[in-house]
Design a protein around this motif. Structure first.
Motif, PDB file in Angstrom:
ATOM      1  N   SER A   1      63.127  56.543  46.214  1.00  0.00           N
ATOM      2  CA  SER A   1      62.714  57.331  45.096  1.00  0.00           C
ATOM      3  C   SER A   1      61.874  56.269  44.191  1.00  0.00           C
ATOM      4  O   SER A   1      61.787  55.211  44.450  1.00  0.00           O
ATOM      5  N   HIS A   2      61.687  56.888  43.155  1.00  0.00           N
ATOM      6  CA  HIS A   2      60.922  56.140  42.097  1.00  0.00           C
ATOM      7  C   HIS A   2      61.206  56.094  40.643  1.00  0.00           C
ATOM      8  O   HIS A   2      60.392  56.270  39.635  1.00  0.00           O
ATOM      9  N   CYS A   3      62.637  56.199  40.466  1.00  0.00           N
ATOM     10  CA  CYS A   3      63.041  56.342  39.191  1.00  0.00           C
ATOM     11  C   CYS A   3      62.839  55.569  38.451  1.00  0.00           C
ATOM     12  O   CYS A   3      62.658  55.715  37.171  1.00  0.00           O
ATOM     13  N   SER A   4      62.928  53.955  38.869  1.00  0.00           N
ATOM     14  CA  SER A   4      62.824  53.034  37.697  1.00  0.00           C
ATOM     15  C   SER A   4      61.195  53.022  37.479  1.00  0.00           C
ATOM     16  O   SER A   4      60.924  52.538  36.336  1.00  0.00           O
ATOM     17  N   ALA A   5      60.418  53.242  38.295  1.00  0.00           N
ATOM     18  CA  ALA A   5      58.706  53.270  38.225  1.00  0.00           C
ATOM     19  C   ALA A   5      58.505  54.176  37.044  1.00  0.00           C
ATOM     20  O   ALA A   5      57.745  53.906  35.973  1.00  0.00           O
ATOM     21  N   TYR A   6      59.209  55.441  37.192  1.00  0.00           N
ATOM     22  CA  TYR A   6      58.930  56.602  36.202  1.00  0.00           C
ATOM     23  C   TYR A   6      59.417  56.517  34.961  1.00  0.00           C
ATOM     24  O   TYR A   6      58.456  56.459  33.950  1.00  0.00           O
ATOM     25  N   ALA A   7      60.549  55.529  34.773  1.00  0.00           N
ATOM     26  CA  ALA A   7      61.081  55.578  33.418  1.00  0.00           C
ATOM     27  C   ALA A   7      60.219  54.229  32.686  1.00  0.00           C
ATOM     28  O   ALA A   7      59.905  54.278  31.483  1.00  0.00           O
TER      29      ALA A   7
ATOM     30  N   VAL B   1      56.601  51.134  24.666  1.00  0.00           N
ATOM     31  CA  VAL B   1      57.915  50.633  24.710  1.00  0.00           C
ATOM     32  C   VAL B   1      57.967  49.768  25.906  1.00  0.00           C
ATOM     33  O   VAL B   1      58.115  50.307  27.150  1.00  0.00           O
ATOM     34  N   TYR B   2      58.460  48.473  25.877  1.00  0.00           N
ATOM     35  CA  TYR B   2      58.410  47.606  27.315  1.00  0.00           C
ATOM     36  C   TYR B   2      59.960  47.842  27.725  1.00  0.00           C
ATOM     37  O   TYR B   2      60.812  47.826  26.758  1.00  0.00           O
ATOM     38  N   MET B   3      59.979  47.803  28.935  1.00  0.00           N
ATOM     39  CA  MET B   3      61.329  47.800  29.742  1.00  0.00           C
ATOM     40  C   MET B   3      61.028  47.151  30.955  1.00  0.00           C
ATOM     41  O   MET B   3      59.843  47.016  31.239  1.00  0.00           O
ATOM     42  N   LEU B   4      61.952  46.364  31.572  1.00  0.00           N
ATOM     43  CA  LEU B   4      61.511  45.531  33.007  1.00  0.00           C
ATOM     44  C   LEU B   4      60.786  46.485  33.791  1.00  0.00           C
ATOM     45  O   LEU B   4      61.086  47.586  34.024  1.00  0.00           O
ATOM     46  N   ARG B   5      59.853  45.879  34.404  1.00  0.00           N
ATOM     47  CA  ARG B   5      58.887  46.834  35.306  1.00  0.00           C
ATOM     48  C   ARG B   5      57.872  45.689  35.894  1.00  0.00           C
ATOM     49  O   ARG B   5      57.777  44.309  35.698  1.00  0.00           O
ATOM     50  N   PRO B   6      57.093  46.300  36.972  1.00  0.00           N
ATOM     51  CA  PRO B   6      56.482  45.499  37.773  1.00  0.00           C
ATOM     52  C   PRO B   6      55.117  44.975  36.835  1.00  0.00           C
ATOM     53  O   PRO B   6      54.813  45.515  35.766  1.00  0.00           O
ATOM     54  N   PRO B   7      54.708  43.718  37.002  1.00  0.00           N
ATOM     55  CA  PRO B   7      55.078  42.754  38.018  1.00  0.00           C
ATOM     56  C   PRO B   7      55.852  41.867  37.816  1.00  0.00           C
ATOM     57  O   PRO B   7      56.383  40.973  38.638  1.00  0.00           O
TER      58      PRO B   7
END
Length: 231
Positions: free
Chosen positions: A93-99, A108-114
């Motif tokens: 799944s890609h739940c975290s990428a979508y969020a 709004v920043y949240m932890l994400r790639p890279p």
């Protein structure tokens, strides 16, 4: 000797008409018609206040993300757009990428790639929200599901998230969606959400969205919020 009173015929007819109308109305109500004076008492009030203008804009962002056709499971995707990309097979799944993508669209920043690998990102995001780094980025914890739904209705970016206790298994994260749901529905199913996941939903709820994870119903997740700047 008692005095006999004679009422005018017009008044007698008028009174008879009132009685007749009253009986007819009662008969109609007994057949299931709604009494307008009782409409307010029969109306179910939303649990968490009205949806503000900013909340309506948030709904627009979520609806326009087309999450039911993008960020699909088992495909390699671009984390920002959800579009399929050539490469190795994607994650379950890609739940975290979508969020993270919705956060970026709302500035709004949240932890994400890279900064973090897409692998097990939802659990990492959940932990990050509650640490100093998340607080410095503007995130704060929300104590209850009702507060989470109310703040979403007001237009803040609110996430429902779960950190897996097993470091080898993924957690989950979803965006809380503005909703006029009732208090009973909130207690049963938790806040409304939009998510990517094993199943992508534009409009679902915490109970359904987190059903693949070992949580204690809608109260088994954490909620975090962030103010969205006026756009």
């Amino acid at each position: 000797m008692k005095t006999l009173k004679f009422w005018p015929a017009a008044l007698l007819l008028s009174t008879a008409g009132i009685v007749h109308v009253g009986l007819a109305a009662a008969a109609q109500l007994s057949e299931g018609e709604v009494n307008p004076t009782n409409e307010r008492s029969n109306h179910i009030e939303p649990c968490c206040g009205p949806i503000s203008d900013v909340g309506t804009k948030l709904l627009g962002v979520l609806d326009q993300s087309d999450v039911e056709h993008l960020w699909l499971p088992h495909a390699h995707v671009n984390w920002e757009t959800g579009m399929p990309e050539a490469g190795a097979p994607g994650y379950t799944s890609h739940c975290s990428a979508y969020a993270a993508a919705i956060g970026k669209r709302l500035d709004v920043y949240m932890l994400r790639p890279p900064e973090h690998s897409p692998v097990l990102l939802a659990s990492a995001q959940t932990a990050w929200f509650g640490r100093a780094a998340g607080e410095q980025a503007g995130w704060y914890p929300i104590g209850t599901a009702q507060q989470a739904q109310s703040l979403s209705n007001a237009g803040e970016l609110v996430v429902a998230s779960y950190e897996s206790p097993n470091p080898r298994k993924p957690g989950h994260i979803a965006i809380v969606r503005p909703s006029l749901k009732s208090a009973a529905a909130l207690a049963e199913d938790g806040p409304e959400i939009t998510q990517a996941g094993a199943q992508n939903y534009t409009d679902s709820n915490v109970r359904t969205g987190f059903k693949h994870h070992d949580i204690a119903g809608p109260n088994g997740v954490l909620y975090f919020g962030h103010v969205v700047r006026a756009r």
